[in-house]
Design a protein around this motif. Structure first.
Motif, PDB file in Angstrom:
ATOM      1  N   ASP A  85     -56.489 -25.458  36.538  1.00  0.00           N
ATOM      2  CA  ASP A  85     -56.107 -25.346  37.940  1.00  0.00           C
ATOM      3  C   ASP A  85     -55.024 -24.284  38.067  1.00  0.00           C
ATOM      4  OD1 ASP A  85     -55.833 -25.867  40.631  1.00  0.00           O
ATOM      5  OD2 ASP A  85     -54.818 -27.790  40.390  1.00  0.00           O
ATOM      6  N   LYS A  86     -54.833 -23.809  39.302  1.00  0.00           N
ATOM      7  CA  LYS A  86     -53.793 -22.824  39.602  1.00  0.00           C
ATOM      8  C   LYS A  86     -53.020 -23.302  40.820  1.00  0.00           C
ATOM      9  CE  LYS A  86     -54.211 -19.787  42.571  1.00  0.00           C
ATOM     10  NZ  LYS A  86     -53.690 -19.421  43.916  1.00  0.00           N
ATOM     11  N   HIS A  87     -51.710 -23.066  40.802  1.00  0.00           N
ATOM     12  CA  HIS A  87     -50.916 -23.334  42.002  1.00  0.00           C
ATOM     13  C   HIS A  87     -50.062 -22.125  42.309  1.00  0.00           C
ATOM     14  CE1 HIS A  87     -48.659 -25.483  45.066  1.00  0.00           C
ATOM     15  NE2 HIS A  87     -47.593 -24.855  44.591  1.00  0.00           N
ATOM     16  N   SER A  88     -50.084 -21.709  43.581  1.00  0.00           N
ATOM     17  CA  SER A  88     -49.227 -20.621  44.037  1.00  0.00           C
ATOM     18  C   SER A  88     -48.122 -21.186  44.915  1.00  0.00           C
ATOM     19  CB  SER A  88     -50.053 -19.610  44.842  1.00  0.00           C
ATOM     20  OG  SER A  88     -49.204 -18.745  45.570  1.00  0.00           O
ATOM     21  N   THR A  89     -46.929 -20.626  44.783  1.00  0.00           N
ATOM     22  CA  THR A  89     -45.821 -21.082  45.627  1.00  0.00           C
ATOM     23  C   THR A  89     -45.897 -20.488  47.030  1.00  0.00           C
ATOM     24  OG1 THR A  89     -44.401 -19.352  44.705  1.00  0.00           O
ATOM     25  CG2 THR A  89     -44.253 -21.539  43.702  1.00  0.00           C
ATOM     26  N   GLY A  90     -46.901 -19.677  47.314  1.00  0.00           N
ATOM     27  CA  GLY A  90     -47.173 -19.251  48.679  1.00  0.00           C
ATOM     28  C   GLY A  90     -46.619 -17.881  49.011  1.00  0.00           C
ATOM     29  N   GLY A  91     -47.425 -17.118  49.726  1.00  0.00           N
ATOM     30  CA  GLY A  91     -47.001 -15.782  50.106  1.00  0.00           C
ATOM     31  C   GLY A  91     -47.826 -15.270  51.267  1.00  0.00           C
ATOM     32  N   VAL A  92     -47.792 -13.970  51.485  1.00  0.00           N
ATOM     33  CA  VAL A  92     -48.479 -13.330  52.603  1.00  0.00           C
ATOM     34  C   VAL A  92     -49.682 -12.574  52.059  1.00  0.00           C
ATOM     35  CG1 VAL A  92     -48.238 -11.671  54.496  1.00  0.00           C
ATOM     36  CG2 VAL A  92     -46.303 -13.149  53.850  1.00  0.00           C
ATOM     37  N   GLY A  93     -50.872 -12.899  52.568  1.00  0.00           N
ATOM     38  CA  GLY A  93     -52.089 -12.279  52.065  1.00  0.00           C
ATOM     39  C   GLY A  93     -52.546 -12.855  50.738  1.00  0.00           C
ATOM     40  N   ASP A  94     -52.017 -14.028  50.391  1.00  0.00           N
ATOM     41  CA  ASP A  94     -52.327 -14.635  49.089  1.00  0.00           C
ATOM     42  C   ASP A  94     -53.627 -15.433  49.167  1.00  0.00           C
ATOM     43  OD1 ASP A  94     -52.353 -15.717  46.597  1.00  0.00           O
ATOM     44  OD2 ASP A  94     -50.666 -17.077  46.898  1.00  0.00           O
ATOM     45  N   THR A  97     -56.847 -17.863  45.454  1.00  0.00           N
ATOM     46  CA  THR A  97     -57.643 -19.053  45.099  1.00  0.00           C
ATOM     47  C   THR A  97     -59.125 -18.842  45.382  1.00  0.00           C
ATOM     48  OG1 THR A  97     -55.793 -20.557  45.470  1.00  0.00           O
ATOM     49  CG2 THR A  97     -57.988 -21.514  45.618  1.00  0.00           C
ATOM     50  N   LEU A  98     -59.448 -18.124  46.447  1.00  0.00           N
ATOM     51  CA  LEU A  98     -60.849 -18.002  46.877  1.00  0.00           C
ATOM     52  C   LEU A  98     -61.717 -17.303  45.837  1.00  0.00           C
ATOM     53  CD1 LEU A  98     -59.266 -18.744  49.507  1.00  0.00           C
ATOM     54  CD2 LEU A  98     -60.940 -17.429  50.765  1.00  0.00           C
ATOM     55  N   PRO A  99     -61.338 -16.103  45.347  1.00  0.00           N
ATOM     56  CA  PRO A  99     -62.158 -15.505  44.279  1.00  0.00           C
ATOM     57  C   PRO A  99     -61.906 -16.123  42.905  1.00  0.00           C
ATOM     58  CG  PRO A  99     -60.384 -14.005  44.893  1.00  0.00           C
ATOM     59  CD  PRO A  99     -60.333 -15.149  45.870  1.00  0.00           C
ATOM     60  N   LEU A 100     -60.716 -16.696  42.691  1.00  0.00           N
ATOM     61  CA  LEU A 100     -60.339 -17.180  41.356  1.00  0.00           C
ATOM     62  C   LEU A 100     -61.146 -18.405  40.923  1.00  0.00           C
ATOM     63  CD1 LEU A 100     -58.388 -17.006  38.911  1.00  0.00           C
ATOM     64  CD2 LEU A 100     -56.801 -18.446  40.206  1.00  0.00           C
ATOM     65  N   ALA A 101     -61.290 -19.386  41.804  1.00  0.00           N
ATOM     66  CA  ALA A 101     -61.970 -20.632  41.409  1.00  0.00           C
ATOM     67  C   ALA A 101     -63.412 -20.372  40.946  1.00  0.00           C
ATOM     68  CB  ALA A 101     -61.923 -21.649  42.554  1.00  0.00           C
ATOM     69  N   PRO A 102     -64.231 -19.645  41.728  1.00  0.00           N
ATOM     70  CA  PRO A 102     -65.594 -19.378  41.233  1.00  0.00           C
ATOM     71  C   PRO A 102     -65.620 -18.480  40.007  1.00  0.00           C
ATOM     72  CG  PRO A 102     -65.215 -18.279  43.354  1.00  0.00           C
ATOM     73  CD  PRO A 102     -64.048 -19.174  43.119  1.00  0.00           C
ATOM     74  N   LEU A 103     -64.665 -17.552  39.892  1.00  0.00           N
ATOM     75  CA  LEU A 103     -64.622 -16.660  38.724  1.00  0.00           C
ATOM     76  C   LEU A 103     -64.398 -17.456  37.441  1.00  0.00           C
ATOM     77  CD1 LEU A 103     -64.465 -13.865  37.357  1.00  0.00           C
ATOM     78  CD2 LEU A 103     -62.044 -13.762  38.039  1.00  0.00           C
ATOM     79  N   GLU A 196     -53.347 -34.848  39.699  1.00  0.00           N
ATOM     80  CA  GLU A 196     -54.698 -34.311  39.860  1.00  0.00           C
ATOM     81  C   GLU A 196     -55.506 -34.421  38.568  1.00  0.00           C
ATOM     82  OE1 GLU A 196     -55.687 -30.061  40.922  1.00  0.00           O
ATOM     83  OE2 GLU A 196     -54.336 -30.589  42.539  1.00  0.00           O
ATOM     84  N   GLY A 197     -54.814 -34.507  37.438  1.00  0.00           N
ATOM     85  CA  GLY A 197     -55.522 -34.768  36.189  1.00  0.00           C
ATOM     86  C   GLY A 197     -56.064 -33.553  35.475  1.00  0.00           C
ATOM     87  N   THR A 198     -55.619 -32.363  35.839  1.00  0.00           N
ATOM     88  CA  THR A 198     -56.123 -31.164  35.171  1.00  0.00           C
ATOM     89  C   THR A 198     -55.526 -31.047  33.762  1.00  0.00           C
ATOM     90  OG1 THR A 198     -56.460 -28.773  35.420  1.00  0.00           O
ATOM     91  CG2 THR A 198     -54.319 -29.625  36.060  1.00  0.00           C
ATOM     92  N   GLU A 199     -56.271 -30.422  32.855  1.00  0.00           N
ATOM     93  CA  GLU A 199     -55.804 -30.266  31.470  1.00  0.00           C
ATOM     94  C   GLU A 199     -54.926 -29.035  31.303  1.00  0.00           C
ATOM     95  OE1 GLU A 199     -59.292 -30.847  28.650  1.00  0.00           O
ATOM     96  OE2 GLU A 199     -60.250 -31.125  30.604  1.00  0.00           O
ATOM     97  N   ALA A 200     -55.183 -27.995  32.095  1.00  0.00           N
ATOM     98  CA  ALA A 200     -54.425 -26.750  31.999  1.00  0.00           C
ATOM     99  C   ALA A 200     -54.034 -26.304  33.402  1.00  0.00           C
ATOM    100  CB  ALA A 200     -55.263 -25.664  31.319  1.00  0.00           C
ATOM    101  N   LEU A 201     -52.836 -25.772  33.528  1.00  0.00           N
ATOM    102  CA  LEU A 201     -52.323 -25.364  34.836  1.00  0.00           C
ATOM    103  C   LEU A 201     -51.634 -24.011  34.709  1.00  0.00           C
ATOM    104  CD1 LEU A 201     -51.585 -25.977  37.821  1.00  0.00           C
ATOM    105  CD2 LEU A 201     -49.543 -27.151  36.965  1.00  0.00           C
ATOM    106  N   VAL A 202     -51.985 -23.103  35.622  1.00  0.00           N
ATOM    107  CA  VAL A 202     -51.319 -21.807  35.695  1.00  0.00           C
ATOM    108  C   VAL A 202     -50.594 -21.740  37.032  1.00  0.00           C
ATOM    109  CG1 VAL A 202     -51.594 -19.309  35.670  1.00  0.00           C
ATOM    110  CG2 VAL A 202     -53.056 -20.741  34.223  1.00  0.00           C
TER     111      VAL A 202
END
Length: 433
Positions: A85-94, A97-103, A196-202
């Protein structure tokens, strides 16, 4: 007569006086606050004491664990593939997640991406995806597991059962001036991600004017705290510190950002969005035990595999990936005032403009406009002529243009020299054990 094992005032005094909260005090105060035994004004006082006096690693770890224990934990152990999983602390134009999850899903790693809505100048992933006709954010746990099993990626809203203590405390921090407390930011983010139970987090920790963390030192401290929390909980965690002084990509706004994400999935798109998507994917795959080279990851964008996964993911949530995206009814163009080079483009100013145009909300219950936002035509370092379009503002309600222009005053400039463009990834923070 009270049957409670601790007293709220004693807990507050301990932290007020710079002491270390005991494991028992922490477990009790989170549980009692969730049950309504500890009053809002008492938790406000404790949050302020934490802001002023801080917490050590053991305290933050126990606090995070107590928040997780306030609700349910998800379990992905039934899946045949590892999770990341990935978590972003939030920004503008961020829109990463949309291309990253399917990639990432292309490489046989399941991505359970529980996301949120936007508030203020930072956009929300669910708001962006809801601009796709038919797409739905709410999935049951069973639907989520089935989609992870079949498609390999899901982006949906978090259920109310994950870390309910955090939901109460998050709202309280917002109105008591304690949002900036790094122990509380870190435990808020990590309690949900660990539950959430994920094994790896970025972690994508943004730094700069458009980010929550404006300076590198605070961002590094937040990243270190979160990486330690993940490590202590048995989640392979790494953080990238990334630049948010200028908006990411060329769009800020819901449907505008979906369109740009699809360009990235089609093998194109702005280089900063592509570079960050690839960097995060490489880290997620390594954390999940499926390491890939940067070239292999880029190839999955170029050859259509990531696009196939995207379309499958959108369809699984009743969206139509081929339907036209909403377009705002009104546009207004900001033009260069002289010949020269774009010297700066402030992410915060652009974010506030997009918000005021209708892309974001001031309160959680506010609606958002799917087509509203800001489209950029030039970024720092680009050469422009007087009168060239720098950005186009989009909204359904043209009376919003004046306020959007106010937020852009001083947010951009055209000068004689070209500033150097630094890399989007500034630094990384890894586990120290």
């Amino acid at each position: 007569m009270s049957t409670e094992s601790h007293d709220a005032v004693d807990v507050i005094r301990t932290k007020r006086d710079g002491g270390e909260l005991s494991p028992g005090q922490i477990d009790w105060v989170i549980d009692a606050y969730t049950r309504g035994i500890v009053a809002e004004e008492q938790m406000s006082a404790l949050a302020m004491a934490i802001l002023i006096n801080g917490m050590n690693r053991d305290e933050i770890s126990r606090w995070t664990g107590a928040m997780i224990a306030s609700g349910e934990r998800m379990d992905f152990s039934s899946l045949a593939r590892p999770t990341a999983d990935k978590h972003s602390t939030g920004g503008v134009g961020d829109k990463i997640t949309l291309p990253l999850a399917p990639l990432v899903a292309v490489f046989d790693v399941a991505v359970p991406q529980l996301s949120g809505r936007g508030l203020g100048h930072t956009g929300g992933t669910l708001d962006k995806l809801e601009s796709i006709p038919g797409w739905r954010a709410a999935l049951s746990n069973e639907e989520m597991l089935a989609q992870l099993d079949g498609v390999g990626a899901v982006i949906c809203q978090a259920g109310s059962g994950l870390a309910p203590a955090d939901r109460k405390l998050y709202a309280l921090r917002d109105v008591t001036g304690t949002v900036e407390a790094i122990p509380l930011i870190a435990s808020s983010i990590m309690s949900k991600k660990i539950a959430e139970g994920t094994e790896a987090l970025v972690l994508d920790v943004k730094v700069g004017s458009g980010a929550f963390m404006k300076d590198l030192e605070n961002a590094r401290q937040l990243a270190r705290t979160m990486v330690d929390l993940g490590t202590d909980a048995g989640v392979r965690t790494v953080a990238l510190l990334t630049d948010m002084s200028t908006p990411l990509g060329l769009t800020a706004g819901n449907a505008l950002e979906v369109r740009e994400s699809v360009e990235v999935l089609a093998g194109g798109g702005p280089s900063d969005v592509v570079d960050l998507t690839v960097a995060l994917a490489v880290e997620m795959l390594a954390g999940a035990g499926r390491p890939q080279s940067e070239d292999d990851v880029r190839a999955a964008l170029a050859d259509g595999r990531a696009m196939d996964a995207w379309k499958a993911m959108v369809r699984a949530q009743d969206g139509d990936p081929d339907a036209p995206l909403p377009v705002a009814r009104h546009q207004d163009v900001v033009r260069a005032d002289r010949d020269g080079v774009v010297s700066h483009l402030d992410a915060y100013g652009v974010g506030v403009a997009a918000w005021r145009l209708g892309a974001g909300r001031a309160r959680r219950e506010d609606p958002v406009q799917a087509g509203a936002g800001v489209e950029l035509h030039a970024k720092p370092g680009d050469t422009v002529r007087a009168g060239d379009p720098l950005m186009t503002l989009h909204t359904d309600t043209p009376e919003r243009f004046a306020r959007a222009h106010e937020s852009l005053a001083g947010a951009w400039g055209v000068g004689d020299g070209a500033p150097g463009r630094g890399p989007v990834v500034i630094d990384e923070v890894r586990s120290e054990g």
